[in-house]
Design a protein around this motif. Structure first.
Motif, mmCIF file in Angstrom:
data_model
loop_
_atom_site.group_PDB
_atom_site.id
_atom_site.type_symbol
_atom_site.label_atom_id
_atom_site.label_comp_id
_atom_site.label_asym_id
_atom_site.label_seq_id
_atom_site.Cartn_x
_atom_site.Cartn_y
_atom_site.Cartn_z
ATOM 1 N N CYS A 256 42.151 40.758 41.709
ATOM 2 C CA CYS A 256 40.938 41.118 40.981
ATOM 3 C C CYS A 256 41.196 41.029 39.480
ATOM 4 C CB CYS A 256 40.511 42.540 41.381
ATOM 5 S SG CYS A 256 39.168 43.195 40.372
ATOM 6 N N ARG B 53 39.486 42.317 37.220
ATOM 7 C CA ARG B 53 39.013 43.511 36.538
ATOM 8 C C ARG B 53 40.082 44.598 36.551
ATOM 9 N NH1 ARG B 53 33.242 44.113 38.468
ATOM 10 N NH2 ARG B 53 34.293 44.854 40.343
ATOM 11 N N CYS B 54 40.805 44.709 37.690
ATOM 12 C CA CYS B 54 41.790 45.794 37.797
ATOM 13 C C CYS B 54 43.192 45.276 38.100
ATOM 14 C CB CYS B 54 41.364 46.791 38.870
ATOM 15 S SG CYS B 54 41.398 46.124 40.548
ATOM 16 N N GLN C 222 32.771 47.574 41.525
ATOM 17 C CA GLN C 222 33.763 48.161 40.619
ATOM 18 C C GLN C 222 34.326 49.465 41.181
ATOM 19 O OE1 GLN C 222 32.702 47.790 36.559
ATOM 20 N NE2 GLN C 222 34.588 48.694 35.786
ATOM 21 N N CYS D 255 37.746 49.064 42.528
ATOM 22 C CA CYS D 255 38.809 48.664 41.608
ATOM 23 C C CYS D 255 39.825 49.788 41.403
ATOM 24 C CB CYS D 255 38.216 48.267 40.253
ATOM 25 S SG CYS D 255 37.584 46.578 40.244
ATOM 26 N N ALA E 250 41.114 49.065 35.815
ATOM 27 C CA ALA E 250 39.859 48.345 35.585
ATOM 28 C C ALA E 250 39.269 48.617 34.211
ATOM 29 C CB ALA E 250 38.844 48.709 36.663
ATOM 30 N N VAL F 172 38.675 45.354 31.778
ATOM 31 C CA VAL F 172 37.327 44.830 31.953
ATOM 32 C C VAL F 172 36.831 44.032 30.758
ATOM 33 C CG1 VAL F 172 36.132 46.900 31.106
ATOM 34 C CG2 VAL F 172 35.024 45.434 32.792
#
Ligand SMILES: [Zn+2]
Length: 205
Positions: free
Chosen positions: A106, A108-109, A175, A178, A182, A186
């Motif tokens: 991922c 994001r995280c 989210q 996550c 994150a 982000v």
């Protein structure tokens, strides 16, 4: 006594060709179009070796204890239907669907996530570009799939389609899923270029 019935309009499975595994056999696409080959089956991610290499390279950055244990045995749903795209029977076509849940990191995280990839296939299997005007007008929605050889291995097409469908920046579907990083990640722009990104653009339209 066991009795099999088929709904009206539903045809029994096609078993005319004696092939060990039509997904793995390397055959001319014209042969598959000629017999209207239908392949409906399930594979495992681990049998798609180039895809496995990409996933492994992605997951290498993640602490081992976070890597999902069973990503290699995740199923790949496959339905392939071969036919002729044109009345003159010169252009083999492939339609169908490929679906898999693919492990990724991922963006994001930076923890592993699972990407649901679903692809509707609608391809014209051609040996050489450029395509003629006839092809474009007769099968406007078909994506031209340029063949490098006179034969194809259907599983290779499945694998290529999955690789090209991988998102450039995979993220958890929500989210809420996550990990704690994150919030820090982000706002950063992920700087990841996949090896087949260019190919995807080239074949996109
Ligand atoms: Zn995440």
């Amino acid at each position: 006594m066991a009795q099999r019935t088929f709904d009206s309009g539903e045809r029994p499975p096609y078993h005319a060709r004696a092939m060990a595994n039509p997904l793995l056999d390397r055959v001319p696409p014209e042969d598959l179009a000629d017999c209207g080959q239908v392949i409906e089956t399930e594979e495992k991610i681990k049998n798609l070796t180039r895809l496995v290499e990409i996933i492994e390279a992605d997951l290498a950055a993640v602490p081992a204890q976070l890597v999902p244990a069973k990503w290699r045995t995740a199923p790949v749903g496959i339905k392939l239907v071969f036919s002729w795209a044109d009345g003159r029977e010169e252009i083999p076509a492939l339609q169908g669907r490929v679906a898999a849940a693919i492990a990724a990191v991922c963006q994001r995280c930076l923890e592993p996530c699972e990407i649901a990839v679903e692809i509707d296939l609608n391809m014209l299997l051609l040996r050489a570009l450029p395509r003629s005007k006839d092809v474009e007008s007769g099968f406007p929605d078909g994506e031209v799939w340029e063949l490098a050889e006179d034969t194809i291995r259907p599983l290779d097409i499945v694998e290529e389609a999955l690789i090209m469908a991988l998102p450039l920046s995979p993220v958890h579907s929500s989210q809420d899923l996550c990990g704690p990083l994150a919030d820090n990640v982000v706002s950063e722009k992920p700087d990841i270029v996949r090896p087949f990104a260019g190919l995807k653009l080239r074949l996109g339209k």
